[in-house]
Design an enzyme around this catalytic site. Structure first.
Site, short mmCIF file in Angstrom:
data_model
loop_
_atom_site.label_atom_id
_atom_site.label_comp_id
_atom_site.label_asym_id
_atom_site.label_seq_id
_atom_site.Cartn_x
_atom_site.Cartn_y
_atom_site.Cartn_z
N HIS A 1 -19.34 -2.66 9.35
CA HIS A 1 -18.30 -2.05 8.52
C HIS A 1 -18.80 -1.83 7.09
CE1 HIS A 1 -14.38 -1.17 6.83
NE2 HIS A 1 -14.50 -2.20 6.01
N GLU B 1 0.79 -1.22 0.00
CA GLU B 1 0.00 0.00 0.00
C GLU B 1 0.83 1.28 0.00
OE1 GLU B 1 -3.16 -0.11 2.86
OE2 GLU B 1 -4.28 1.42 1.81
#
Lengths: 364, 364
Positions: free
Chosen positions: A269, A241
């Site tokens: 979520h 990332e």
């Protein structure tokens, strides 16, 4: 259409850390026929909701491969994704005399996968790890990418590791016991791949949204497979990332603020991500990147998936404060994933005033 | 010989995780001239013994590179290598508003390096990490290999990660404040490289042992450099300890049993390793791999380094029990690193009775 779809496979290509994702009905009972890691002992980590449903089936398959197989059922819920719970996994591993080849099996949703994966990453500096995700969200999201973590009182997923499993087994039959609300939450992460990467897949979801909500196996198999493929493609280019991979967090910056602002567990979520995507789309529109018809089209599909499309009224300043804590922010600057054009996302900063206007516009 | 040796450098070659080790006198005050990671904030993690000696010098160099630099002094000692201490690092990082580019500096010995490295490995799934080891043991051992960990009540280094620093700076001037006993403990890991890998280096140590104990800078520089080079060569072939790398644990299987049996902290780690090497050499002799003259020669050098060469009388069965808990054991079988021939080591199982005889022979 036959009721039982063929077994699907997605290969996650990460050099020496490559692994397969197997997708199919009833795979759990046949797990011993799959390419499992060796190891003379194993620990199944699950939660108290999933254990009575599937732990026995999994254990029976595994004892045919590993000598000793124990099961540890953690309490269910994001609020237990803590160091204390992680410590229980280490305690059991050490009590049962585990070694560096003991295999950890994560049987459950994202919380079980995250915490078990992190335990596997840290125990004796790394033991083999197999994921058996039992929620749609975990099958399409946690299966790929190797993100593992626990929460810190000051922030979600603050303590963790990038650690790849050796195998992921998505048994679609487990989705039959999934509550409606959790199925919808999983669909949020499926829909996500449309606006950020693949509008043809978005078209397919629009056509098949009712079949998906009806848990039609062939539709689920395709949704899981295609989601994993897209995620794999993105992660393969950016395992840790540093750039591109951040687009997978589309909807998550607003979503995390909703979850943290309401207190974790109030919204699922996936629900927060669904609503967060509507907000990120509105921001994209405010930035002049997409038109309002596109935002309406995406919002309609999110709504048809059974997800909330209006955010809670926490106030713009509270949203901004919470988003500044996000791991993607750097030196206090919030970076949003926006849709640059249908099917393509990018990372952008945005003026606070503009973000505040989006929040006002999108909150009920 | 000039009193100030030239600056030495060892390149650790691990693909995208490669980094340099710089070795020299007074490097700490010039740290800002070295290739440090970028990052608008940094945290120096040290302990209460080292902080008054060096934290200010390091901080002054670092503020010239990073905007904000905080210092956290942990309590000194292996018994603090725990989750609770690790948590203090995370708390401070989050309180100071750290991001993914915040740099962690480990200023101290092995305990500070291990715990700070593990904090860097886990915080936001990995932030940059620089080691500034201030003991000989940490300079020759923790500098290479990326092993980070904390202890669990049931075992040393049970929870950890392989995580590489971006830079290691060995300032030889810090060894001037090192207690005699700790200098000797560090020499144990230097001597280790002789019998397992490089008998020419062993000859050099024999010749220079008095210079090393007198902290002659040029001798120390060579000992640190050559030790790091050998370790790098071995680790480069086996980063995650699947095979060859285990030879670096020569003396450690017996040594860990001594440390655990007496209670951590009674003997220094290097002292236990020194004595553990004598026991591993005796085992090698009992297995018919080396002759008694070689064992005597190695034992004499270990003794000249100021290290114990007779183990504590814990009883053979207690030793065996403790060694079975070792991370290198598999399915209950203890695997020893033995000297197969002078300068070459290998991993072997050995009958309990033989090991018991070695223990009786080597314990005071």
């Amino acid at each position: 259409m036959s009721p039982i779809p063929p077994r699907e496979q997605v290969r996650i290509d990460l050099g020496e850390r490559s692994y397969p994702i197997l997708i199919g009905q009833g795979l759990m009972a046949q797990l011993d026929e799959l390419p499992l890691p060796r190891g003379s002992s194993a620990l199944i980590v699950t939660n108290t909701t999933v254990e009575p449903l599937y732990a026995r089936t999994l254990r029976e398959a595994l004892v045919r491969r590993h000598g000793r197989v124990n099961t540890l059922a953690l309490p269910d819920g994001e609020e237990h994704k803590t160091w204390e719970t992680l410590q229980r996994i280490f305690d059991v591993l050490l009590e049962q005399g585990s070694d560096r080849k003991t295999v950890l099996y994560a049987l459950g949703g994202g919380v079980v996968g995250d915490i078990t994966g992190f335990a596997a990453a840290c125990f004796m500096r790394g033991v083999p790890f197999v994921q058996v995700p039992t929620t749609l969200l975990a099958q399409v999201d946690s299966s790929v990418g190797g993100k593992t973590a626990i929460n810190h009182p000051r922030g979600k997923n603050m303590i963790g590791a990038f650690y790849q499993p050796q195998l992921v087994v998505c048994d679609l039959a487990t989705l039959n016991t999934l509550p409606e609300r959790e199925l919808s939450a999983g669909l949020a992460e499926v829909i996500k791949y449309g606006p950020i990467h693949d509008m043809a897949f978005f078209d397919w979801i629009e056509t098949n949204i009712d079949a998906l909500r009806a848990r039609e196996p062939r539709a689920l198999a395709h949704a899981v497979k295609r989601s994993c493929e897209i995620k794999a493609e993105v992660v393969g280019q950016d395992e840790r990332e540093s750039g591109l991979r951040a687009i997978l967090n589309f909807g998550h910056t607003f979503g995390h603020a909703i979850e943290a602002g309401l207190g974790y567990g109030r919204w699922l979520h996936g629900e927060a991500v669904g609503c967060g995507m509507v907000m990120a789309l509105a921001l994209s529109e405010e930035l002049g990147l997409v038109d309002s018809a596109f935002v309406r089209r995406c919002t309609a599909l999110i709504e048809r998936a059974g997800l909330p499309t209006r955010g809670p009224r926490l106030g713009a300043s509270r949203y901004l404060e919470l988003m500044r804590l996000d791991k993607k922010s750097e030196a206090g600057e919030i970076r949003f994933i926006v849709v640059a054009a249908p099917g393509r996302a990018e990372l952008r900063a945005a003026p606070d005033a503009l973000v505040a206007r989006v929040i006002e516009r999108c909150c009920a």
